[in-house]
Each structure stands twice: as structure tokens, then as C-alpha cells.
Scaffold this motif. Structure first.
Motif, PDB file in Angstrom:
ATOM      1  N   THR A  73       0.849  -1.187   0.000  1.00  0.00           N
ATOM      2  CA  THR A  73       0.000   0.000   0.000  1.00  0.00           C
ATOM      3  C   THR A  73       0.885   1.237   0.000  1.00  0.00           C
ATOM      4  N   LEU A  74       0.341   2.279  -0.545  1.00  0.00           N
ATOM      5  CA  LEU A  74       1.038   3.554  -0.588  1.00  0.00           C
ATOM      6  C   LEU A  74       0.131   4.589   0.054  1.00  0.00           C
ATOM      7  N   ALA A  75       0.587   5.133   1.141  1.00  0.00           N
ATOM      8  CA  ALA A  75      -0.183   6.167   1.832  1.00  0.00           C
ATOM      9  C   ALA A  75       0.228   7.523   1.280  1.00  0.00           C
ATOM     10  N   LEU A  76      -0.714   8.222   0.708  1.00  0.00           N
ATOM     11  CA  LEU A  76      -0.455   9.554   0.168  1.00  0.00           C
ATOM     12  C   LEU A  76      -0.831  10.611   1.193  1.00  0.00           C
ATOM     13  N   PRO A  77      -0.029  11.653   1.302  1.00  0.00           N
ATOM     14  CA  PRO A  77      -0.411  12.740   2.207  1.00  0.00           C
ATOM     15  C   PRO A  77      -1.694  13.408   1.715  1.00  0.00           C
TER      16      PRO A  77
END
Length: 147
Positions: free
Chosen positions: A5-9
Motif C-alpha cells: 500500500t502507498l499512503a499519500l499525504p
């Protein structure tokens, strides 16, 4: 099977908007300008540039070259904008806007037929240099102690 997963600000939305503005500038404003110049100066496809040393050929070639040079630099700008935006979304977006405004001024100046007027848009490099620096900073930070 492993998933990542990639958590974006939350502010990454600004980066997305700059990305969309990039499409508007490069693929609409500049492309349509080249198309209009192609019609005005009677440069038929598949010729990329006009042949000749007359003023019309020179002007068309300047317009075409302005767009071509912008497209040549587009992949690196996009990569650095998207990466820098992961850590610095607001600053990356501002840098992206500076770069795009510089591109517009560059294109407009070059499109006059006087190649020296393209230099008016040189301030675009302040935005690009910030993005370079942000990505280098991120790389060093990742190597030192993680993101």
C-alpha cells in the motif's frame, strides 16, 4: 501473494492538480498553438519542421521547437513532481506551478520567432531545481533512517 500500500499525504491533491495543469499546458495550449502555426505557415504533415530560411519558416520552427523542447523535458518533470510530492506536496506543487509558468513564458517568447526571447522563461528552472533537491533529500533520508 504480497500486497503493498502507498499512503499519500492529504495535500497530495495539489500535486494531482498540477499534474492536470501540465496536461492542459503541454497537450492543449502548446499542441493547439503548433497546429494553428502549421496551418498558418502551411507546413504539412508529416514534416516536423518547415524547410527554408524565410521568416515564416523560422517562426514556425521556433514554435515547433518550443513545444518539442517542452515535451523532451516533460518525463523528468513529471517523475520529480510525483516523487517530491510524496514528502513535500505543498512545496512540490508550488515548484510545479513555477515550472509550468516558466514553460508558458518560454513557449510564448520562443513563439515570437526570436529564439532569444525563450530565455524569459528561464525561471522555470527554479521550480525544477527544487524538485531535484527534494528528491535527493528524500533519497538520502531513506538511506539513512527510512522514510
Amino acid at each position: 501473494m504480497t500486497t503493498a500500500t502507498l499512503a499519500l499525504p492529504s495535500d497530495y491533491g495539489y500535486v494531482c492538480l498540477v499534474l492536470f495543469a501540465t496536461v492542459l499546458i503541454h497537450h492543449f495550449y502548446m499542441s493547439f498553438s503548433v497546429g494553428a502555426a502549421r496551418k498558418k505557415y502551411n507546413v504539412k504533415y508529416p514534416l516536423l519542421y518547415a524547410n527554408g530560411d524565410d521568416e515564416a519558416s523560422k517562426t514556425f520552427n521556433c514554435i515547433q521547437r518550443a513545444h518539442q523542447q517542452s515535451l523532451e523535458n516533460l518525463p523528468q518533470f513529471l517523475a520529480f513532481l510525483l516523487l517530491a510530492g510524496l514528502k513535500f506536496p505543498i512545496y512540490a506543487s508550488i515548484a510545479g506551478v513555477v515550472y509550468l509558468l516558466g514553460r508558458i513564458v518560454y513557449f510564448a517568447g520562443y513563439s515570437t520567432g526570436d529564439p532569444n526571447k525563450r530565455l524569459r522563461g528561464a525561471f522555470m528552472y527554479f521550480g525544477l531545481l527544487f524538485l531535484y533537491g527534494a528528491v535527493v533529500f528524500m533519497g538520502v533520508q531513506l538511506l539513512r533512517n527510512g522514510y
